[in-house]
Every structure is written in C-alpha cells, then in structure tokens.
Design a protein around this motif. Structure first.
Motif, PDB file in Angstrom:
ATOM      1  N   VAL A 188      -7.593  71.893  10.777  1.00 17.21           N
ATOM      2  CA  VAL A 188      -9.045  71.697  10.692  1.00 17.21           C
ATOM      3  C   VAL A 188      -9.874  72.971  10.868  1.00 17.21           C
ATOM      4  N   SER A 189      -9.238  74.081  11.210  1.00 16.08           N
ATOM      5  CA  SER A 189     -10.002  75.271  11.614  1.00 16.08           C
ATOM      6  C   SER A 189     -10.920  75.821  10.523  1.00 16.08           C
ATOM      7  N   ARG A 227     -14.015  68.427  19.452  1.00 15.56           N
ATOM      8  CA  ARG A 227     -13.225  69.279  20.351  1.00 15.56           C
ATOM      9  C   ARG A 227     -11.755  68.846  20.357  1.00 15.56           C
ATOM     10  N   SER A 228     -11.520  67.548  20.395  1.00 24.53           N
ATOM     11  CA  SER A 228     -10.127  67.075  20.423  1.00 24.53           C
ATOM     12  C   SER A 228      -9.398  67.424  19.119  1.00 24.53           C
ATOM     13  N   LEU A 229     -10.110  67.376  18.011  1.00 28.16           N
ATOM     14  CA  LEU A 229      -9.497  67.773  16.740  1.00 28.16           C
ATOM     15  C   LEU A 229      -9.167  69.267  16.734  1.00 28.16           C
ATOM     16  N   MET A 230     -10.047  70.074  17.300  1.00 31.45           N
ATOM     17  CA  MET A 230      -9.800  71.512  17.353  1.00 31.45           C
ATOM     18  C   MET A 230      -8.608  71.834  18.249  1.00 31.45           C
ATOM     19  N   VAL A 231      -8.426  71.068  19.312  1.00 30.51           N
ATOM     20  CA  VAL A 231      -7.316  71.311  20.231  1.00 30.51           C
ATOM     21  C   VAL A 231      -6.003  70.784  19.648  1.00 30.51           C
ATOM     22  N   ALA A 276      -8.696  65.622  -0.469  1.00 30.11           N
ATOM     23  CA  ALA A 276      -8.294  65.172  -1.807  1.00 30.11           C
ATOM     24  C   ALA A 276      -6.908  65.706  -2.169  1.00 30.11           C
ATOM     25  N   GLY A 277      -6.562  66.894  -1.651  1.00 30.36           N
ATOM     26  CA  GLY A 277      -5.258  67.479  -1.942  1.00 30.36           C
ATOM     27  C   GLY A 277      -4.138  66.948  -1.069  1.00 30.36           C
ATOM     28  N   GLY A 278      -4.444  65.978  -0.205  1.00 26.05           N
ATOM     29  CA  GLY A 278      -3.422  65.383   0.655  1.00 26.05           C
ATOM     30  C   GLY A 278      -2.959  66.300   1.774  1.00 26.05           C
ATOM     31  N   LYS A 279      -3.802  67.251   2.148  1.00 25.48           N
ATOM     32  CA  LYS A 279      -3.406  68.220   3.176  1.00 25.48           C
ATOM     33  C   LYS A 279      -3.836  67.816   4.582  1.00 25.48           C
ATOM     34  N   LEU A 280      -4.480  66.656   4.727  1.00 27.98           N
ATOM     35  CA  LEU A 280      -4.912  66.202   6.055  1.00 27.98           C
ATOM     36  C   LEU A 280      -4.038  65.052   6.519  1.00 27.98           C
ATOM     37  N   SER A 281      -3.651  65.099   7.778  1.00 31.95           N
ATOM     38  CA  SER A 281      -2.814  64.043   8.342  1.00 31.95           C
ATOM     39  C   SER A 281      -3.653  62.795   8.627  1.00 31.95           C
ATOM     40  N   ILE A 282      -2.978  61.692   8.776  1.00 29.77           N
ATOM     41  CA  ILE A 282      -3.660  60.430   9.061  1.00 29.77           C
ATOM     42  C   ILE A 282      -4.447  60.497  10.370  1.00 29.77           C
ATOM     43  N   PRO A 283      -3.903  61.072  11.461  1.00 33.90           N
ATOM     44  CA  PRO A 283      -4.709  61.153  12.689  1.00 33.90           C
ATOM     45  C   PRO A 283      -6.009  61.944  12.506  1.00 33.90           C
ATOM     46  N   VAL A 284      -5.977  63.002  11.707  1.00 24.38           N
ATOM     47  CA  VAL A 284      -7.195  63.781  11.456  1.00 24.38           C
ATOM     48  C   VAL A 284      -8.193  62.930  10.672  1.00 24.38           C
TER      49      VAL A 284
END
Length: 182
Positions: free
Chosen positions: A137-138, A127-131, A95-103
């Motif tokens: 995302v952590s 796993r791919s998101l974590m890498v 909601a705060g706009g802190k996530l990128s479009i790929p995520v």
C-alpha cells in the motif's frame, strides 16, 4: 567443564519412532469452528462486500474520488493532483490483481468510516494497513491519508461556518437561509 556435558536420555524415556506428522489429534479442549452456514452468535450480520468483483473496486474508489471532488476548491491544486495520482495507482493495482483480500476489505471499511465522518477510525485503519501491508500500500496510501486529513479539515471548516451562521442568525433573530422581509 562438567556444566557443558549433556546427560544422555535413557532409551526407555524416549518415544519410539519418528515424531508424528500432520495436524494434532482433536481434543476436547481445542476450540471448534462453528458449523458451516451458522451465523454469528451475536446476531450481527457480517459486512456484505463481494470480495473479488469489480463492484468492490468501484465501491471503494467512487467515495474516495467523491471526497477528492469535495475538497477541490478548498485545497491547493498541487495537493489534489497528488491525491488523484495516488488514487489512480490504487485503481491500477486493484484492477491488476496486485492487492490482497485483507487490503481490499480494510479499504472498504476505511471508505465506510470516511463516508460516515469517523475520521479517527478511518485514520486507524489507514495506520493498520501501513503497518501490516506496507509493501502493498505504500505507493498510494499517502494519498488516502492526505485525503482523510483534507476531508476532516473541510468538514470542520463547514461545521464552524454553520455554527457562525446560526449564531449570527440567532443574534439577528433570523432563520439561516431565509431573507428577512423589510
């Protein structure tokens, strides 16, 4: 000492002027992008998720929250509370706009896989998101991973109970869910 000497290149072998700036000139060997408006050649439609709208956030969070509700009663309260707290962090960052479009896109895919009970595929996306996006995302991905594991466990438990019920019914020559007339 002779090995360290660099032989100067004659001026006739160097290109005149500074190197060219900008993109390389088009060549017949360069891959060309398809014209705008043309669809995929395979005939497969791309996933139709609006990228930046609140609906996407709801489309991702609603199934995750539903999965958490499914696990309540089968999973320790402390585990459910931790997952819930981490899902709240996900919602806050989204909601705060802190996530990128790929995520956002990968989370939408992860939710699709989770909803379809494709646990390994959901785990691979996790796993791919974590890498690829660990700093982004952590804080909340640990909760999503735990939710995948709990939902998988719950599903396996339910499937085992159904098999046991079917085996008992077959042994007793009854239909599961129906009482036998005396």
């Amino acid at each position: 000492m002779a090995e360290l000497y660099v032989k100067p290149v004659p001026a006739s072998e160097t290109s005149p002027g500074p190197p060219p700036m900008g993109p390389p000139p088009p060549s017949s060997k360069a891959p060309r992008s398809p014209p705008v408006g043309s669809g995929p050649a395979s005939g497969v439609e791309p996933t139709s998720f609006p990228v930046e709208s609140e609906a996407v956030m709801e489309d991702v969070l609603r199934p995750l929250e539903q999965a958490l509700e499914d696990c309540r009663g089968h999973t320790r309260k402390q585990v459910c509370d931790d997952i819930s707290r981490r899902l709240a962090l996900l919602q806050e960052q989204w909601a705060g706009g802190k996530l990128s479009i790929p995520v956002k896109k990968r989370m939408a895919l992860l939710v699709q896989e989770l909803s379809s009970h494709r646990w390994d595929a959901a785990d691979d996306i996790h796993r791919s998101l974590m890498v690829d996006h660990v700093t982004e995302v952590s804080q909340w991905m640990v909760g999503v991973k735990r939710l995948i594991a709990e939902k998988r466990s719950l599903f396996s438990e339910e499937a085992a109970n159904e098999e046991k019920s079917a085996a008992t019914a077959e042994k007793n020559h009854t239909i599961p869910g129906f009482q036998q007339a005396s």
